[in-house]
Design an enzyme around this catalytic site. Structure first.
Site, PDB file in Angstrom:
ATOM      1  N   CYS A 254     -11.271   3.324  -1.160  1.00  0.00           N
ATOM      2  CA  CYS A 254     -10.007   3.834  -0.608  1.00  0.00           C
ATOM      3  C   CYS A 254      -9.772   3.091   0.706  1.00  0.00           C
ATOM      4  O   CYS A 254     -10.728   2.820   1.456  1.00  0.00           O
ATOM      5  CB  CYS A 254     -10.114   5.335  -0.358  1.00  0.00           C
ATOM      6  SG  CYS A 254      -8.684   6.029   0.507  1.00  0.00           S
TER       7      CYS A 254
ATOM      8  N   GLU B 113      -6.403   9.561   9.395  1.00  0.00           N
ATOM      9  CA  GLU B 113      -5.055   9.404   9.962  1.00  0.00           C
ATOM     10  C   GLU B 113      -4.885  10.230  11.223  1.00  0.00           C
ATOM     11  O   GLU B 113      -4.065   9.910  12.081  1.00  0.00           O
ATOM     12  CB  GLU B 113      -3.994   9.762   8.916  1.00  0.00           C
ATOM     13  CG  GLU B 113      -4.004   8.769   7.776  1.00  0.00           C
ATOM     14  CD  GLU B 113      -2.652   8.436   7.204  1.00  0.00           C
ATOM     15  OE1 GLU B 113      -1.634   8.936   7.697  1.00  0.00           O
ATOM     16  OE2 GLU B 113      -2.637   7.638   6.250  1.00  0.00           O
TER      17      GLU B 113
ATOM     18  N   CYS C 219      -3.816  -0.905  -2.069  1.00  0.00           N
ATOM     19  CA  CYS C 219      -4.038   0.515  -2.328  1.00  0.00           C
ATOM     20  C   CYS C 219      -4.980   0.676  -3.524  1.00  0.00           C
ATOM     21  O   CYS C 219      -4.698   0.185  -4.622  1.00  0.00           O
ATOM     22  CB  CYS C 219      -2.697   1.172  -2.626  1.00  0.00           C
ATOM     23  SG  CYS C 219      -2.802   2.914  -2.985  1.00  0.00           S
TER      24      CYS C 219
ATOM     25  N   HIS D 264      -8.761   3.951   3.487  1.00  0.00           N
ATOM     26  CA  HIS D 264      -9.090   4.644   4.738  1.00  0.00           C
ATOM     27  C   HIS D 264     -10.593   4.743   5.018  1.00  0.00           C
ATOM     28  O   HIS D 264     -10.998   4.961   6.159  1.00  0.00           O
ATOM     29  CB  HIS D 264      -8.518   6.061   4.716  1.00  0.00           C
ATOM     30  CG  HIS D 264      -7.019   6.124   4.797  1.00  0.00           C
ATOM     31  ND1 HIS D 264      -6.196   5.458   3.916  1.00  0.00           N
ATOM     32  CD2 HIS D 264      -6.202   6.780   5.662  1.00  0.00           C
ATOM     33  CE1 HIS D 264      -4.925   5.698   4.227  1.00  0.00           C
ATOM     34  NE2 HIS D 264      -4.903   6.498   5.288  1.00  0.00           N
TER      35      HIS D 264
ATOM     36  N   ASP E  43       0.860  -1.190   0.000  1.00  0.00           N
ATOM     37  CA  ASP E  43       0.000   0.000   0.000  1.00  0.00           C
ATOM     38  C   ASP E  43       0.893   1.236   0.000  1.00  0.00           C
ATOM     39  O   ASP E  43       2.096   1.148   0.275  1.00  0.00           O
ATOM     40  CB  ASP E  43      -0.903  -0.004   1.241  1.00  0.00           C
ATOM     41  CG  ASP E  43      -1.808   1.214   1.288  1.00  0.00           C
ATOM     42  OD1 ASP E  43      -2.546   1.436   0.319  1.00  0.00           O
ATOM     43  OD2 ASP E  43      -1.762   1.963   2.287  1.00  0.00           O
ATOM     44  N   SER E  44       0.288   2.383  -0.263  1.00  0.00           N
ATOM     45  CA  SER E  44       1.029   3.643  -0.217  1.00  0.00           C
ATOM     46  C   SER E  44       1.457   3.980   1.208  1.00  0.00           C
ATOM     47  O   SER E  44       2.328   4.825   1.410  1.00  0.00           O
ATOM     48  CB  SER E  44       0.156   4.764  -0.769  1.00  0.00           C
ATOM     49  OG  SER E  44      -1.065   4.816  -0.053  1.00  0.00           O
TER      50      SER E  44
HETATM   51  N1  DGL Z   1      -4.087   3.913   0.043  1.00  0.00           N
HETATM   52  C1  DGL Z   1      -4.668   4.968  -0.775  1.00  0.00           C
HETATM   53  C2  DGL Z   1      -5.880   4.427  -1.519  1.00  0.00           C
HETATM   54  O1  DGL Z   1      -6.471   3.433  -1.138  1.00  0.00           O
HETATM   55  C3  DGL Z   1      -5.073   6.166   0.089  1.00  0.00           C
HETATM   56  C4  DGL Z   1      -3.900   6.986   0.593  1.00  0.00           C
HETATM   57  C5  DGL Z   1      -3.095   7.624  -0.532  1.00  0.00           C
HETATM   58  O2  DGL Z   1      -3.583   8.595  -1.167  1.00  0.00           O
HETATM   59  O3  DGL Z   1      -2.021   7.149  -0.799  1.00  0.00           O
HETATM   60  O4  DGL Z   1      -6.240   4.980  -2.533  1.00  0.00           O
END
Ligand code: DGL
Length: 280
Positions: A185, A152, A73, A187, A10-11
């Site tokens: 997403c 976050e 991600c 989050h 993931d990012s």
């Molecule tokens: N993990 C990213 C997503 O699911 C969200 C956070 C980011 O912008 O990197 O799109």
């Protein structure tokens, strides 16, 4: 049977919301996770940058010889799944197709609203995945860029700022015959109750992370590649920056204490994919 680990990238720490479902559905699988916390967010970056970062992050995990890579991600899945599938030597499962499929199943003639980062929404990946399954299915796509920093920061569904942000993105959708909202997403599952409350009781909420975990289980079952171990699976986490914050904030996404986090220096993953490719 295949005792190799499942690789998840993931990012940053958001992908732990996907790992949470993987660990519930596949409790005996070992998981190696890489969160690219040095370069997060991906959700405001261009396709070439996301593709490069995603490939480097996933390629780092290849060193652990996984049987499968999960692109947890949404932004990486939306912008880079084709690159990952072309470049990686193991199967890759992204979150877009499973989330879109679940939404189409649940929509029953009503519209689907897809929520995601700016990059995910403007890529059109969810819209295309829905159209591939049902070209007549109405889809509304809504970027919600404030949701990632709010989550976050630890803000909960009953926080007035969260309610205000949810209302400002989604309030106009009430009364538009929405049947399904896709949490596109990593989050957004943490804001699920606020999103559901805003859209009203008739709207089904689909969590792409959970749908992806179900897809991973089906894939491993069909391939005869479940771990076969009776022992609880081990989760080993790597990050490109700030392991302490990952451990602290990430446990809310994972729903359990994070035991192992290791910091990865840039030279172990930056340009890794390019270095691995033989030059002509
Ligand atoms: N993990 C990213 C997503 O699911 C969200 C956070 C980011 O912008 O990197 O799109």
């Amino acid at each position: 049977m295949n005792s190799a680990a499942i690789a998840v990238f993931d990012s940053g720490l958001g992908g732990l919301s996907v790992v949470r479902h993987l660990r519930q559905l596949l409790p005996h699988e070992n998981i190696v996770y890489f969160g690219d916390t040095a370069r997060v967010p991906y959700g405001i970056k261009s396709r070439p940058t996301v593709a490069q970062f995603a490939l480097e992050t996933a390629s780092f995990l290849l060193g652990y010889e996984p049987k499968l890579v999960v692109a947890a991600c949404n932004t990486a899945s939306a912008l880079a799944l084709d690159t990952l599938e072309a470049e990686l030597p193991v199967p890759v499962i992204g979150v877009v197709a499973p989330g879109a499929a679940a939404a189409v199943r649940a929509a029953r003639g009503r519209a689907i609203v897809v929520l995601g980062t700016e990059a995910t929404i403007s890529s059109g990946a969810y819209q295309a995945a829905v159209a591939a399954l049902d070209p007549d299915q109405p889809v509304v796509a809504q970027p919600c860029p404030l949701f990632v920093p709010l989550v976050e920061e630890g803000r909960e569904c009953d926080d007035p700022i969260v309610k205000l942000a949810v209302e400002s993105y989604l309030g106009a959708l009430r009364g538009r015959d929405i049947g399904v909202a896709v949490l596109g997403c990593t989050h957004y599952p943490l804001l699920r109750d606020a999103i559901a409350a805003c859209l009203g009781p008739g709207v089904e909420v689909v969590d792409s992370g959970r749908e992806t975990s179900l897809a991973v289980r089906s894939h491993l079952e069909a391939a005869g590649a479940l771990s076969g171990s009776a022992a609880p699976g081990i989760l080993r986490c790597f990050v490109s920056d700030n392991p302490a914050r990952f451990q602290r904030v990430g446990s809310r996404f994972l729903g359990e204490r994070i035991e192992h986090v290791e910091h990865v220096e840039a030279e172990r993953y930056v340009n890794l994919a390019r270095r691995a490719t033989p030059t002509a």
